[in-house]
Design an enzyme around this catalytic site. Structure first.
Site, PDB file in Angstrom:
ATOM      1  CB  THR A   7      -0.980  -0.006   1.187  1.00  0.00           C
ATOM      2  OG1 THR A   7      -0.272  -0.264   2.405  1.00  0.00           O
ATOM      3  CG2 THR A   7      -2.054  -1.077   1.001  1.00  0.00           C
ATOM      4  CE  LYS A  33       0.578  -3.446   3.250  1.00  0.00           C
ATOM      5  NZ  LYS A  33      -0.135  -2.443   4.152  1.00  0.00           N
ATOM      6  CB  THR A  49      -2.372  -2.529   7.659  1.00  0.00           C
ATOM      7  OG1 THR A  49      -3.444  -1.765   8.144  1.00  0.00           O
ATOM      8  CG2 THR A  49      -2.846  -3.778   6.973  1.00  0.00           C
ATOM      9  CD  GLU A  70       2.452   5.211   6.330  1.00  0.00           C
ATOM     10  OE1 GLU A  70       1.652   4.507   5.688  1.00  0.00           O
ATOM     11  OE2 GLU A  70       2.116   5.900   7.304  1.00  0.00           O
ATOM     12  CG  ASN A  88      -0.346   8.244   8.055  1.00  0.00           C
ATOM     13  OD1 ASN A  88      -0.983   7.220   7.836  1.00  0.00           O
ATOM     14  ND2 ASN A  88       0.972   8.231   8.174  1.00  0.00           N
ATOM     15  CB  THR A 126      -8.381  12.986   0.304  1.00  0.00           C
ATOM     16  OG1 THR A 126      -7.228  13.404   1.056  1.00  0.00           O
ATOM     17  CG2 THR A 126      -9.588  12.991   1.194  1.00  0.00           C
TER      18      THR A 126
END
Length: 406
Positions: A156, A182, A196, A278, A401, A406
């Site tokens: 992702t 992942k 996740t 991230e 995040n 969006t």
């Protein structure tokens, strides 16, 4: 080994085939549906998130493992949609996919293990993965490239695929273990037997499900349960271990060599998740020693790893060791502040609860500029210890995040 470019044909366990395609779930149009198929029903063990809000595939996956007595023929993973907080419709979508996969691959629906990852609260369009199942079936293969296709399709916010493998000799037979995972955000797995982050482990050893469960729990405890990026425990976290038995090597839970190899693969994958976090600019190994017990060592490690003040200091390479002290102090673990010592790498920063004489702040700042560094804390109250891997917290993490849905 964890470099996907070095994955060779003899690194993969026999008895499994892999494929991945574009099902149209990800808005990006990238591959988003991956399948692994065991040539024969494989022994299975799984661990799932301890979050009390769980995704539909976890509910269905648990039921299927129970009904099949711990055996799996097909693993079906979609990315781009977590199929969580989707109510009865989410469960129905998951069951439809499993039924369609069972028909395509000539097995029972309860021999299909489903997984999902992506945004929470959006209905999963089951018709999309179902429509590409014939394409998946036609492209299945046991090559390293197909294994990497599987790894890429389940991503992702990951920036790269994550794989690891190991091999060992058992009674003259070569046993192979390979894993793929992942995860880049919403990472603080608290996996329990019954995060996740999605992890799929494959071996060609012959292992009974009960022994497989024991081996998996042992490996997870020292790997995936020892990492955190942001302190959030996902609704979808899953670790699945499958054993095809194709090597002919019989293994039980007491096999120390296999346990060590499995732990090696799991630890490699766990560290790859942290490294690909991230917005991450620093990867930190916490070494907590001298705690009252191992449990307290872990409690302190998590308090440090989840502190926004600590993590933002690391983002700026700021040797603000007082924030480490504060986190240990409020963690709830037994401590004596006057016995605490802290090191950044080889440089001691704190001794007996206070700053060391001749503290070289410039040297400490320089050390913390490295992408990877070690922070060691000795509590001086017992023999408890743990290793834990975590990251800094950057503005880029906030940007990723803030805009995720969006």
């Amino acid at each position: 080994m964890n470099d996907s470019s070095l994955l060779s044909p003899d690194a993969l366990p026999s008895g499994f085939r892999f494929a991945a395609v574009k099902a149209g779930i990800k808005p990006s149009g990238k591959p988003d549906f991956a399948v692994a198929v065991a040539d024969q029903p494989a022994s299975a063990a799984a661990m799932f998130t301890s979050n009390r809000v769980v995704a539909a595939p976890i509910i269905i996956g648990r039921r299927h493992l129970e009904r099949s007595a711990g055996h799996v023929r097909v693993v079906a993973v979609n990315a781009g949609n977590a199929n969580c907080a989707t109510g009865h419709a989410g469960l129905e979508a998951c069951q439809q996919i499993c039924a369609a996969a069972a028909e395509i691959f000539h097995c029972e629906p309860h021999e299909v293990f489903p997984s999902s990852t992506g945004i929470i609260g959006v209905p999963l369009p089951a018709e999309k993965p179902i429509a590409v199942l014939p394409q998946i079936a036609a492209s299945l293969s046991a090559t390293p490239e197909h294994f990497l296709q599987f790894a890429r399709a389940i991503m992702t916010t990951d920036t790269k695929p994550k794989v690891a493998h190991a091999s060992l000799n058992v009674d003259g037979k070569t046993v192979r273990i390979a894993g793929v995972c992942k995860g880049a955000g919403m990472i603080h797995p608290q996996l329990v037997p019954h995060a996740t982050m999605l992890v799929y482990l494959f071996t060609d050893a012959a292992i009974q499900p009960s022994d497989l469960n024991t081996l998996l729990q042992q490996s997870v405890e020292v790997s995936f349960n020892r990492i955190s990026i942001d302190g959030d425990t996902s609704t979808n976290d899953t670790v699945l271990l499958l054993a095809s038995g194709a090597s002919g090597a019989q293994i039980d839970h007491a096999n120390a060599s296999f346990a060590a190899a499995l732990a090696e693969v799991c630890t490699s994958l766990a560290r790859q998740i942290v490294d690909d976090g991230e917005g991450v600019t620093h990867v930190v190994e916490l070494q907590i020693e001298g705690a009252a017990n191992d449990c307290d060592a872990l409690i302190i490690a998590k308090a440090i790893a989840h502190s926004p003040l600590v993590k933002t200091a690391w983002a700026g390479s700021d040797p603000n060791w007082g924030r480490l002290m504060a986190a240990a102090g409020y963690s709830g673990a037994e401590i004596d502040p006057e016995r605490i010592s802290i090191w950044f790498g080889e440089q001691q920063i704190c001794e007996s609860g206070g700053r060391v004489t001749g503290f070289d702040e410039a040297a400490a700042h320089s050390y913390l500029k490295q992408r990877e560094f070690t922070v060691r804390m000795h509590l001086g109250v017992g023999n408890g210890q743990c290793r834990f891997w975590t990251t800094d917290l950057t503005a880029e993490y906030v940007h990723i995040n803030a805009d995720y849905s969006t």
